[in-house]
Every structure is written in C-alpha cells, then in structure tokens.
Design an enzyme around this catalytic site. Structure first.
Site, PDB file in Angstrom:
ATOM      1  N   ARG A  38     -13.851 -11.480  -0.913  1.00 57.56           N
ATOM      2  CA  ARG A  38     -13.350 -11.045   0.390  1.00 57.56           C
ATOM      3  C   ARG A  38     -13.213 -12.209   1.368  1.00 57.56           C
ATOM      4  O   ARG A  38     -12.591 -12.063   2.410  1.00 57.56           O
ATOM      5  CB  ARG A  38     -14.281  -9.993   0.986  1.00 57.56           C
ATOM      6  CG  ARG A  38     -14.378  -8.750   0.124  1.00 57.56           C
ATOM      7  CD  ARG A  38     -15.528  -7.886   0.558  1.00 57.56           C
ATOM      8  NE  ARG A  38     -15.286  -7.297   1.851  1.00 57.56           N
ATOM      9  CZ  ARG A  38     -14.813  -6.072   2.020  1.00 57.56           C
ATOM     10  NH1 ARG A  38     -14.547  -5.330   0.987  1.00 57.56           N
ATOM     11  NH2 ARG A  38     -14.629  -5.587   3.225  1.00 57.56           N
ATOM     12  N   GLU A  84       7.711 -13.148   0.375  1.00 63.83           N
ATOM     13  CA  GLU A  84       6.462 -13.048  -0.377  1.00 63.83           C
ATOM     14  C   GLU A  84       6.187 -14.364  -1.122  1.00 63.83           C
ATOM     15  O   GLU A  84       5.049 -14.839  -1.161  1.00 63.83           O
ATOM     16  CB  GLU A  84       6.540 -11.851  -1.340  1.00 63.83           C
ATOM     17  CG  GLU A  84       5.352 -11.643  -2.248  1.00 63.83           C
ATOM     18  CD  GLU A  84       4.019 -11.475  -1.520  1.00 63.83           C
ATOM     19  OE1 GLU A  84       3.991 -11.336  -0.299  1.00 63.83           O
ATOM     20  OE2 GLU A  84       2.983 -11.511  -2.208  1.00 63.83           O
ATOM     21  N   TRP A 110     -17.937 -14.079   7.637  1.00 70.49           N
ATOM     22  CA  TRP A 110     -16.657 -14.723   7.887  1.00 70.49           C
ATOM     23  C   TRP A 110     -16.595 -14.898   9.403  1.00 70.49           C
ATOM     24  O   TRP A 110     -16.496 -13.922  10.142  1.00 70.49           O
ATOM     25  CB  TRP A 110     -15.523 -13.830   7.392  1.00 70.49           C
ATOM     26  CG  TRP A 110     -14.173 -14.452   7.341  1.00 70.49           C
ATOM     27  CD1 TRP A 110     -13.672 -15.271   6.369  1.00 70.49           C
ATOM     28  CD2 TRP A 110     -13.112 -14.287   8.290  1.00 70.49           C
ATOM     29  NE1 TRP A 110     -12.376 -15.621   6.662  1.00 70.49           N
ATOM     30  CE2 TRP A 110     -12.010 -15.036   7.820  1.00 70.49           C
ATOM     31  CE3 TRP A 110     -12.980 -13.574   9.499  1.00 70.49           C
ATOM     32  CZ2 TRP A 110     -10.788 -15.097   8.506  1.00 70.49           C
ATOM     33  CZ3 TRP A 110     -11.771 -13.643  10.172  1.00 70.49           C
ATOM     34  CH2 TRP A 110     -10.691 -14.392   9.681  1.00 70.49           C
ATOM     35  N   GLU A 134      -0.437 -19.606   1.343  1.00 65.35           N
ATOM     36  CA  GLU A 134      -1.825 -19.145   1.228  1.00 65.35           C
ATOM     37  C   GLU A 134      -2.675 -19.998   0.307  1.00 65.35           C
ATOM     38  O   GLU A 134      -3.797 -20.330   0.628  1.00 65.35           O
ATOM     39  CB  GLU A 134      -1.848 -17.730   0.636  1.00 65.35           C
ATOM     40  CG  GLU A 134      -1.663 -16.634   1.592  1.00 65.35           C
ATOM     41  CD  GLU A 134      -1.778 -15.311   0.856  1.00 65.35           C
ATOM     42  OE1 GLU A 134      -2.719 -14.582   1.139  1.00 65.35           O
ATOM     43  OE2 GLU A 134      -0.929 -15.010   0.000  1.00 65.35           O
ATOM     44  N   LYS A 192     -10.083 -11.222   2.050  1.00 66.78           N
ATOM     45  CA  LYS A 192      -9.356 -10.257   1.229  1.00 66.78           C
ATOM     46  C   LYS A 192      -9.073  -8.978   1.992  1.00 66.78           C
ATOM     47  O   LYS A 192      -8.010  -8.402   1.887  1.00 66.78           O
ATOM     48  CB  LYS A 192     -10.182  -9.951  -0.029  1.00 66.78           C
ATOM     49  CG  LYS A 192      -9.507  -8.994  -0.993  1.00 66.78           C
ATOM     50  CD  LYS A 192      -8.326  -9.654  -1.674  1.00 66.78           C
ATOM     51  CE  LYS A 192      -7.570  -8.707  -2.581  1.00 66.78           C
ATOM     52  NZ  LYS A 192      -6.222  -9.229  -2.877  1.00 66.78           N
ATOM     53  N   HIS A 220      22.590 -20.581  10.881  1.00 63.06           N
ATOM     54  CA  HIS A 220      22.230 -20.282  12.270  1.00 63.06           C
ATOM     55  C   HIS A 220      21.004 -21.069  12.713  1.00 63.06           C
ATOM     56  O   HIS A 220      20.372 -20.713  13.709  1.00 63.06           O
ATOM     57  CB  HIS A 220      22.007 -18.777  12.426  1.00 63.06           C
ATOM     58  CG  HIS A 220      23.217 -17.976  12.093  1.00 63.06           C
ATOM     59  ND1 HIS A 220      24.350 -17.978  12.866  1.00 63.06           N
ATOM     60  CD2 HIS A 220      23.493 -17.191  11.028  1.00 63.06           C
ATOM     61  CE1 HIS A 220      25.272 -17.209  12.306  1.00 63.06           C
ATOM     62  NE2 HIS A 220      24.776 -16.728  11.185  1.00 63.06           N
ATOM     63  N   LYS A 253       2.862 -16.645  -0.525  1.00 64.17           N
ATOM     64  CA  LYS A 253       1.952 -17.031  -1.615  1.00 64.17           C
ATOM     65  C   LYS A 253       1.753 -18.545  -1.618  1.00 64.17           C
ATOM     66  O   LYS A 253       0.647 -19.040  -1.774  1.00 64.17           O
ATOM     67  CB  LYS A 253       2.492 -16.598  -2.987  1.00 64.17           C
ATOM     68  CG  LYS A 253       2.452 -15.138  -3.296  1.00 64.17           C
ATOM     69  CD  LYS A 253       1.089 -14.590  -3.655  1.00 64.17           C
ATOM     70  CE  LYS A 253       0.405 -14.005  -2.452  1.00 64.17           C
ATOM     71  NZ  LYS A 253       0.721 -12.678  -2.077  1.00 64.17           N
ATOM     72  N   CYS A 296     -16.301 -10.230   6.037  1.00 68.02           N
ATOM     73  CA  CYS A 296     -17.745 -10.138   5.834  1.00 68.02           C
ATOM     74  C   CYS A 296     -18.104  -9.056   4.811  1.00 68.02           C
ATOM     75  O   CYS A 296     -17.396  -8.063   4.686  1.00 68.02           O
ATOM     76  CB  CYS A 296     -18.441  -9.769   7.133  1.00 68.02           C
ATOM     77  SG  CYS A 296     -18.008 -10.833   8.502  1.00 68.02           S
ATOM     78  N   ASN A 320     -20.799  -6.038   9.999  1.00 66.81           N
ATOM     79  CA  ASN A 320     -19.379  -6.382   9.848  1.00 66.81           C
ATOM     80  C   ASN A 320     -18.632  -5.821  11.052  1.00 66.81           C
ATOM     81  O   ASN A 320     -18.932  -4.714  11.490  1.00 66.81           O
ATOM     82  CB  ASN A 320     -18.791  -5.713   8.596  1.00 66.81           C
ATOM     83  CG  ASN A 320     -19.262  -6.366   7.316  1.00 66.81           C
ATOM     84  OD1 ASN A 320     -19.976  -7.361   7.352  1.00 66.81           O
ATOM     85  ND2 ASN A 320     -18.854  -5.804   6.196  1.00 66.81           N
ATOM     86  N   GLY A 321     -17.634  -6.543  11.517  1.00 66.65           N
ATOM     87  CA  GLY A 321     -16.843  -6.048  12.643  1.00 66.65           C
ATOM     88  C   GLY A 321     -17.005  -6.937  13.855  1.00 66.65           C
ATOM     89  O   GLY A 321     -17.536  -8.054  13.758  1.00 66.65           O
TER      90      GLY A 321
HETATM   91  C1  F6R Z   1      -1.630 -11.940   1.001  1.00 62.68           C
HETATM   92  C2  F6R Z   1      -2.470 -10.794   1.270  1.00 62.68           C
HETATM   93  C3  F6R Z   1      -2.484 -10.265   2.652  1.00 62.68           C
HETATM   94  C4  F6R Z   1      -2.631  -8.739   2.618  1.00 62.68           C
HETATM   95  C5  F6R Z   1      -2.807  -8.204   4.049  1.00 62.68           C
HETATM   96  C6  F6R Z   1      -2.872  -6.697   4.071  1.00 62.68           C
HETATM   97  O1  F6R Z   1      -1.720 -12.357  -0.333  1.00 62.68           O
HETATM   98  O2  F6R Z   1      -3.149 -10.310   0.417  1.00 62.68           O
HETATM   99  O3  F6R Z   1      -1.359 -10.645   3.371  1.00 62.68           O
HETATM  100  O4  F6R Z   1      -1.508  -8.189   2.018  1.00 62.68           O
HETATM  101  O5  F6R Z   1      -3.972  -8.735   4.605  1.00 62.68           O
HETATM  102  O6  F6R Z   1      -3.931  -6.241   3.305  1.00 62.68           O
HETATM  103  P1  F6R Z   1      -3.973  -4.775   2.753  1.00 62.68           P
HETATM  104  O7  F6R Z   1      -2.867  -4.619   1.757  1.00 62.68           O
HETATM  105  O8  F6R Z   1      -5.320  -4.651   2.131  1.00 62.68           O
HETATM  106  O9  F6R Z   1      -3.786  -3.864   3.921  1.00 62.68           O
END
Ligand code: F6R
Length: 609
Positions: free
Chosen positions: A27, A482, A74, A489, A604, A505, A486, A2, A99-100
C-alpha cells in the site's frame, strides 16, 4: 497508504502483527511500528524505512505480549521520522494507531496542551491518544472514552486504541478509513485490509461508517454512530491470494501483468450465456435499475479514470447513451448537472479511494437514478454503498502500479456497454460481436504478452531519457494516458499523453531527438489521421515507437521503430494495446533500478483526500 494490524490473543502477537504489516507493504509507507502490552507495560518499537528493519529490531529485542497494535505510516502531517511513526503513546498508558487525517488536529492540540499534555510528534494522530487519555478521566471504560473522543474528531479515521492497564481489549473506530475485524478461535484481530490477517483467519466483519467496536479475546461488541449495539455480518473471505508469493516472478507487477489472461477469464466466468452478457453480472437488481438508463456519469481516479475514459467512447458509440467521465476529486467539489435517468458508475480497484467514495455519496444526495461500482474489493465501502456492483474478480493486486485491475475494468465496462446498449435497442449482431470479443480476450492478451522480449530490448532506448510523449486517438487516447501514467509512476520519467489530433496545437514544439514518442496505432477508422500525425512528428526529427496492427502498414526506419501488435477487433483494441504499454514501463523501470512494486511517494489505496 497507511496500514493497521492489531490483535488480542493468548499467544505473543508481535510476529503476527509484523506479518500483517508485511502484507500491507504494497500500500506504500515510509515508517513502521508496533506496540504490545507486556506485564502491564507498553513496549514499543518503531523504525523509519521498511518493515524488514522493524522486524530485525524486534528480532534482536523481542516483544512479548498477547495484545498489540502495529502500523505502516505514509506521511501526511510531519516528515517520515521515528518520532512521527505510529503507534503514538499518551502518558505512557494509551497507545494508538491511526489511518486518515484529523482535520481539526491544530485546535485539539492547543486544547490538550492547555490541559498539560506534551506532544512528541508532529502528527495529527497524537491528538487521539492524548484525548482518549483525557476522556478516560471522566469515563468508566476505554470504550466510553474512545466513543467520547471520536465525537470530537473531524476528518477521517480508522483507529485502534489499547490501554496498558487493561491487556484484555482493544477499541477500534472507523469513519472514512476502512477497518475489518478478523475472528479467530479465542482470539480476535483487526486490520485495515483483510489481506493482513489471512494467515490467522478467514472470517471477517467490515465495520461501517461511525462504528466503534470493543474487541476482546472472546467477544466483539460493535456499536453504531449513535452508540446502539449492532451486528455486522461475518463472512468467509474469498480472497485466495497469498500476498507473500511472487511465484517465479521478480516483481508483483510482472506477475500481475502475466496474470491478465486468467483474471479476464475469471471476470467473464458465468456472466455470458446464449451469446449475451447477463444483467446479473452487475448484481441482483441490475435488470430493474439499468432498464431506462439514458445517461452514464463515470467517476474514478488515476488508472481507473482512464478505464472510464475508454468506456465513454463505447457507451456513446455502441450503447447509444450519453456519457461523461470525471476525476472524482473534481466532481465532488463542483456543481454538476444531473441528466434524467442517469446512472452513476464509480470505478475503483480498492473500493476505498476517498475522493471516489465522496463522489458516490454526493451523487446519491443529488438523486441519480442508480449507482454502480466496478470494483475489485468485496466488502469495500464502494461496494457496500452502491446500488449495484460489478465485482471484478481480478484477484488481489499488490503492485502499486495498477495493471490487471485496469484490463479487467475495461472488460467490465465493455459488458456494461452491452447491457446498457441492449436496453437501448442495440442490435443483436452487435451484441454478439461484443460477446465474442469478450470471450476471446484472454487468448489475445496471452498473444500480446509474447511481445515481452521485444519490448525489453526496446526499453534500453529509454534508459537515458527524461521525457516521453504518448499519442493515441479515439479509445486509444486513454490508453496513451495510461501508458504515460505507468511510465511516470515506476520509472520516474516525465511522460505526457495527447490525443494525436492535438499535436499541432502546442506539444509539437517539444519534439526533438531527446523526446521519444510512443504511438498506439490499431487498424481502425482513425488510422489515416494518425498516420498524418506520425508524419508531423517525423518531419520535426522526433524518434517514434509505433505499436501497430500488422495491417496498419507502418515500416521501421531510422526515425521509427514499429512493434507489431497481434491483430484484434475494435472492441478489445484498447485492452490489447494496454499490454505493451505495461511491459514497456516495467522494463524501463527495471533498467532504471527503481522500486517497481512500491514506487516512491505512492500508495496503493488512497484513503485520504
Ligand atoms: C496507478 C494507480 C492509481 C489508481 C488510483 C485509483 O497505477 O493504481 O492511479 O488507479 O489511485 O485507485 P482505485 O482504483 O483503487 O480507486
């Protein structure tokens, strides 16, 4: 997650607020709304979907007024529909954005219903506005009513409250969800992220936990959790990023992938001298606090966690200290053992991730020798609450899928390896090698970006796939993780990563022609082992995409496409092999037509648990 924007000004603020919301779009959100006070009345417009829809609605029915609040939601409590969108209003008088998560909202809702309040949404937020309305009956000011209200809230909030009978002020309160006050000339603003306010001010003060502030056009009065008047330092923002500018790129994600050489050069700037990484890269107290470190505990989430996993190989191998890495949401809820002379390192792009912040707070209670954050957001909670901070200086990252933040985190962690290693007797030759490697990273990443066209072509193969497997060994295992994250996501393809020694395994059972297998294969001491794993896949009819060093001697054939990656040393291999993983996920997502910068269901900055 949010986003909040608010303003008290002499001019009409709806446009400023909408622009603020646009800048917070990255975000992640599912609905948006704005409310302003106009001629003693509250006017509110809300829409499900993009800020553009809200903006279009306001264009056809303009909102006038100098005091207003706006929000991108959100969904947590209640589905994403118009009645659950913020701002929420009580008794046509009090409007609130939040927010929260209010954890005791059920109890408060029952109590408020008993007092005669009618609820028009399924949200936890709506309890805040009715509660403020109720408290105003026994308090002489909106400030006092909000102070009394927040005392009853359990959970996390960053909230802004306005009252239609008083268009001179807004009251803002923070606990667990960041809020920043923006200082203008004869006008003041509030937002959940300074990016939202950059068009109107560059002077910001970050509220601290428990703060409640009264914001009028001329004054900002801040009170701490005990109600004492306090001052919070006003700083000029160094953020230069124009969130509205994708430049020549189609998506922020692509722009940020291509910004990596610059971001890396920036993060190294002024941090290496006479062939050594300077302690000061980690803040003024680093020389003292890092002196006797014998154990490092790394805590992070998601992509940042993967950076930590790679660093574990480096800290144990090159710096000679033991290292554990754990996901923040696990660490914070289990009893862990504290080793003597332990350093706690959090890694976070946003600096506000709720689980990581809670883990930091727990670690401080546990008595870690020192705490450090590797973070991209100046003034964020993690930076303020840690003993030391490595400021990443990667520039704002807007694409939800983290790219440049990850590689800059890796560079920061390699610097940490050099500094901790030096204190533990790392020889000068190794220090010099690490330093040289760091300095040549920007140019090497530039070379790796040259793979873009080849990867775009390769991505066609993935368009009809539903699953993918990523394999790596050593510090390339986190890079495989990673790569899988990606792809999941932004292309919504189910992807898993395995340390390739684990194949037999279990996961080998999955291999068939419909399961592409992506292998990261630098030329290191594990190469021969990796080659055996590749043969295991080939023998079972799997289709492989091998990203390999030119000296690794893989050859393309019917079952294997080999993509040569620029030759690089072992200190930067994890970082360099990340680039093709980012490009692959980007191009697959393009083909699948997903919302690359704002993938579904994701946010985000994850400021709630
Ligand atoms: C994936 C991504 C998330 C963040 C995670 C932690 O592309 O961006 O997995 O890495 O939400 O976020 P931060 O780094 O802001 O603590």
């Amino acid at each position: 997650m949010c986003g909040i924007a608010g303003a008290v000004a002499q001019r009409d603020v709806a446009e400023i607020l909408i622009e603020g919301l646009r800048r917070l779009e990255y975000r992640g959100y599912d609905s948006a709304g704005v409310a302003v006070i106009n001629g003693g009345e509250l006017q509110r417009t809300r829409r499900v979907g993009k800020v553009q829809e809200l903006s279009a609605a306001i264009e056809s029915e303009p909102l006038a007024g100098g005091t207003g609040i706006a929000h991108t939601r959100w969904a947590t409590h209640g589905e994403p529909n118009q009645s659950n969108a913020h701002p929420h209003i009580s008794t046509d008088t009090i409007a609130v954005v939040h927010n929260g998560i209010i954890e005791n909202h059920v109890k408060l809702r029952e109590m408020l219903k008993g007092l005669g309040y009618c609820f028009s949404s399924d949200t936890d937020t709506e309890v805040i506005c009715h509660l403020v309305h109720h408290e105003l009956k026994s308090h002489s000011s909106l400030l006092a009513a909000v102070q009394a209200t927040v005392k009853q809230l359990e959970g996390a909030y960053g909230t802004v409250v306005i009252d239609k009978t008083d268009n001179e002020r807004m009251i803002v309160a923070r606990s667990g969800s960041p809020l920043v006050i923006g200082y203008g000339l004869g006008e003041h603003f509030v937002a959940s992220d300074q990016l939202a306010l950059l068009p109107v001010t560059r002077s910001f003060a970050f509220l601290e936990e428990g703060d409640v502030a009264e914001v009028t056009r001329r004054e900002v009065n801040i009170f701490d959790v005990d109600g004492n008047a306090v001052t919070r330092e006003i700083k000029e923002s160094e953020v230069t990023h124009d969130a509205g500018d994708k430049g020549e790129y189609r998506h922020y994600m692509l722009k940020e992938i291509y910004e990596q050489p610059r971001a890396l050069a920036h993060t190294l700037d002024g941090r290496i001298a006479a062939g050594q990484v300077l302690d000061s890269a980690f803040g003024d107290n680093a020389t003292k606090l890092l002196k006797d470190i014998k154990h490092v505990q790394i805590i992070a989430c998601g992509t940042s966690y993967h950076a930590g996993m790679a660093a574990r190989y480096w800290l144990e191998d090159w710096a000679g200290v033991s290292c554990n890495v754990e996901i923040a949401s696990e660490f914070r809820y289990r009893k862990s053992h504290l080793f003597p002379n332990s350093l706690l390192v959090t890694i976070s792009q946003s600096g506000e991730t709720a689980d990581t912040l809670a883990a930091l707070r727990l670690a401080k209670e546990m008595g870690y020798k020192a705490t450090m954050t590797i973070c991209n957001a100046p003034g964020s909670s993690l930076v303020r609450e840690s003993d030391m901070a490595y400021m990443m200086k990667a520039g704002a990252e807007i694409g939800v899928a983290s790219t440049k933040a990850f590689t800059v985190q890796l560079a920061g962690l390699l610097m940490l390896t050099a500094v901790v290693g030096r204190n533990n007797g790392m020889d000068e030759g190794l220090q010099a090698q690490i330093t040289q490697s760091l300095q040549s990273m920007p140019a090497k990443v530039e070379q790796a970006l040259g793979l873009d066209d080849a990867i775009a072509e390769l991505a066609e193969d993935f368009a009809d796939k539903h699953h993918a497997l990523f394999l790596g060994r050593g510090d390339q295992y986190p890079i495989a993780m990673e790569g899988a994250l990606k792809l999941k996501e932004i292309s919504y393809i189910h992807a898993e990563a395995y340390a390739s020694g684990e194949l037999k395994h279990g996961p080998l059972a999955l291999i068939d022609a419909d399961m592409p297998v992506i292998v990261v294969a630098p030329n290191n001491e594990l190469l021969e082992k990796l080659k055996s794993n590749v043969e295991e896949v080939r023998a079972r009819g799997g289709l492989m995409y091998v990203f390999a060093d030119r000296d690794a001697q893989f050859e393309s054939d019917d079952t294997m496409k080999v993509i040569p990656v620029p030759h690089c040393d072992e200190f930067m291999a994890a970082l360099i092999y990340t680039i093709p993983m980012q490009l692959l996920s980007y191009h697959v997502a393009l083909i699948k037509g997903t919302d690359v910068d704002q993938p579904r269901n994701l946010a985000k900055s994850v400021t709630v648990e």
